[in-house]
Design a protein around this motif. Sequence first.
Motif, PDB file in Angstrom:
ATOM      1  N   TYR A 298       0.813  -1.215   0.000  1.00  0.00           N
ATOM      2  CA  TYR A 298       0.000   0.000   0.000  1.00  0.00           C
ATOM      3  C   TYR A 298       0.852   1.273   0.000  1.00  0.00           C
ATOM      4  O   TYR A 298       0.600   2.204  -0.781  1.00  0.00           O
ATOM      5  CB  TYR A 298      -0.937   0.005   1.212  1.00  0.00           C
ATOM      6  N   GLU A 299       1.845   1.327   0.853  1.00  0.00           N
ATOM      7  CA  GLU A 299       2.657   2.541   0.953  1.00  0.00           C
ATOM      8  C   GLU A 299       3.432   2.825  -0.322  1.00  0.00           C
ATOM      9  O   GLU A 299       3.490   3.967  -0.795  1.00  0.00           O
ATOM     10  CB  GLU A 299       3.647   2.427   2.140  1.00  0.00           C
TER      11      GLU A 299
ATOM     12  N   ASN B 237       1.063   4.107  -2.849  1.00  0.00           N
ATOM     13  CA  ASN B 237       0.712   5.509  -2.592  1.00  0.00           C
ATOM     14  C   ASN B 237       1.816   6.440  -3.101  1.00  0.00           C
ATOM     15  O   ASN B 237       1.557   7.429  -3.793  1.00  0.00           O
ATOM     16  CB  ASN B 237       0.483   5.695  -1.080  1.00  0.00           C
ATOM     17  N   ASP B 238       3.012   6.073  -2.781  1.00  0.00           N
ATOM     18  CA  ASP B 238       4.165   6.869  -3.215  1.00  0.00           C
ATOM     19  C   ASP B 238       4.251   6.916  -4.738  1.00  0.00           C
ATOM     20  O   ASP B 238       4.408   7.981  -5.345  1.00  0.00           O
ATOM     21  CB  ASP B 238       5.435   6.250  -2.615  1.00  0.00           C
TER      22      ASP B 238
END
Lengths: 319, 202
Positions: free
Chosen positions: B52-53, B56-57
């Motif tokens: 997820y991170e 997002n990035d």
Amino acid sequence: MKCKEINELLSGYIDGVLDERERSLVEEHLRTCRLCAEELAHLKASLKSLSSLEKEKPPPNFLNMVHKRLERRFSWKKALNKLFVPARIKIPLEAVAVAAAAVLVVFILISSPSQKPAPLQPSAVAGKLMEEEAFLSREMKVTEPATFFGARPAAVARGPIEETAVFAGEMGTAEPSTYMEVRSVTYRRGAEKMIELALLIEPEVNYAEGLNRLGASVHQAKLKGLREIEMPETEKKDKVRKSSTLAQVKELVSREGGKIISVEEEAVSPQRITVELPFDRYESFLNKLNELGNLQQTGAGPTGKDNRPIRVRIEIISR
Amino acid sequence: MNEEVIEGAERARKDTDLVRAFLAGDKVAFDRLVLKYQNRVFNTCYRLLGNYEEANDSAQDIFVKVFRSLKRFRFESSFSTWIYRIAVNTCRNKLRSLQYRYRRKMIRIDEQKDPEEESYAIEIGDESQSPVKELERKEKGILIQKAIDSLPEGQKTMIVLRDIEGLTYDEIATVTGLNPGTVRSKLARGRQKLRKYLRGIN
């Protein structure tokens, strides 16, 4: 068709992208092959699992995050732009490369140990060297590179002295002449001491012996396939005489334990030989040299402050 | 079908209008493009990266790239395939840089292929028949994602674009720069592999 090949077509079959032939092949096979029919069912189920996957959503403030990132990026870019405003002139990459290469070359030349200036010599010697440099670098009459007697552009580079002597012959239309001149001589400053001597010789000295030598050298030139050029009789004699004196000088040098650094044998006037002699043999060498003709010292003598070998340049000049 | 085509054309026209507005200086047009595409871009990133991170990035990065390069958009392809291309390339680069960082963390299912392939499949199969029969949707989703993660990069891209994002073969060809034939064979191989991994949970 084998099951393996059919299996590879099943994906396209599900999507309806097979051509007519492939589609009928698959359908025909599926009617008879239970395993492949099961495989199709499994494949469809897998695809269903994939399409039913929950859509991952970005955080609610995603747009703000994008904005922040844009601001950060563009404010940084702006700052950079401000910093480099004066330097925003476009320079071709090639020009930069050439400049960098030039800087590198200069750096290498400067830092090269062979080019480092030697310790200063006694002022008399240094002064002499400067005079010599001025004299030798004078531009002289030069035409095309000579082929006379196999004369080649000769580059002599020995020790601290670096000479580039280029010989050139001037061919007259009616009567070929044999002028050979030193075109340029480059000295490295601060080199070790160099004594300049002039040996004036009489016309009669060893004429017969010298003539034989000339004959031999003409013969050699012929053997080498070089151009044979007519020489006026007086000049022939002159050359003979000097070449014999030169031979005697060479012999003397070797007897005194010295060595020959360079010989400008093809030059008619003046003929030069550069030799190096042990310090303690210099005087006896001079005495013996004086017997060959009238010896004159044109520059300062050895300083005697150290016992390094002495370099002597002798010009053989006929009266 | 016909309605879909009309709808697609309408969507594309709206996209190009937004792009033109943005190029004319309307910054709100960019925001509208972000809001319109953020879910698709984000989901693609998440499925390709499996985190997820990182997704997002990458998704933010993609929109920054879009902002920066919209002036080079030539209106020859649709905005949709154009942004997918940026997304796929960004994720590919990310994956390559992540591969080193996550080498230890990532559990690759295919590493267990040779000696333990059967046992792995059985393990999942056992779970599906056991009291865990009603695997929660999320857990199933995690397993599917692991299966996707285990695919080679090219096949993974095909699966994500086709089976998750629903692009056509031609659109995938435009996004990836491959010819439709290659898209078809890569997709077929990816699906076969995935089916093996997911045998137990279907």
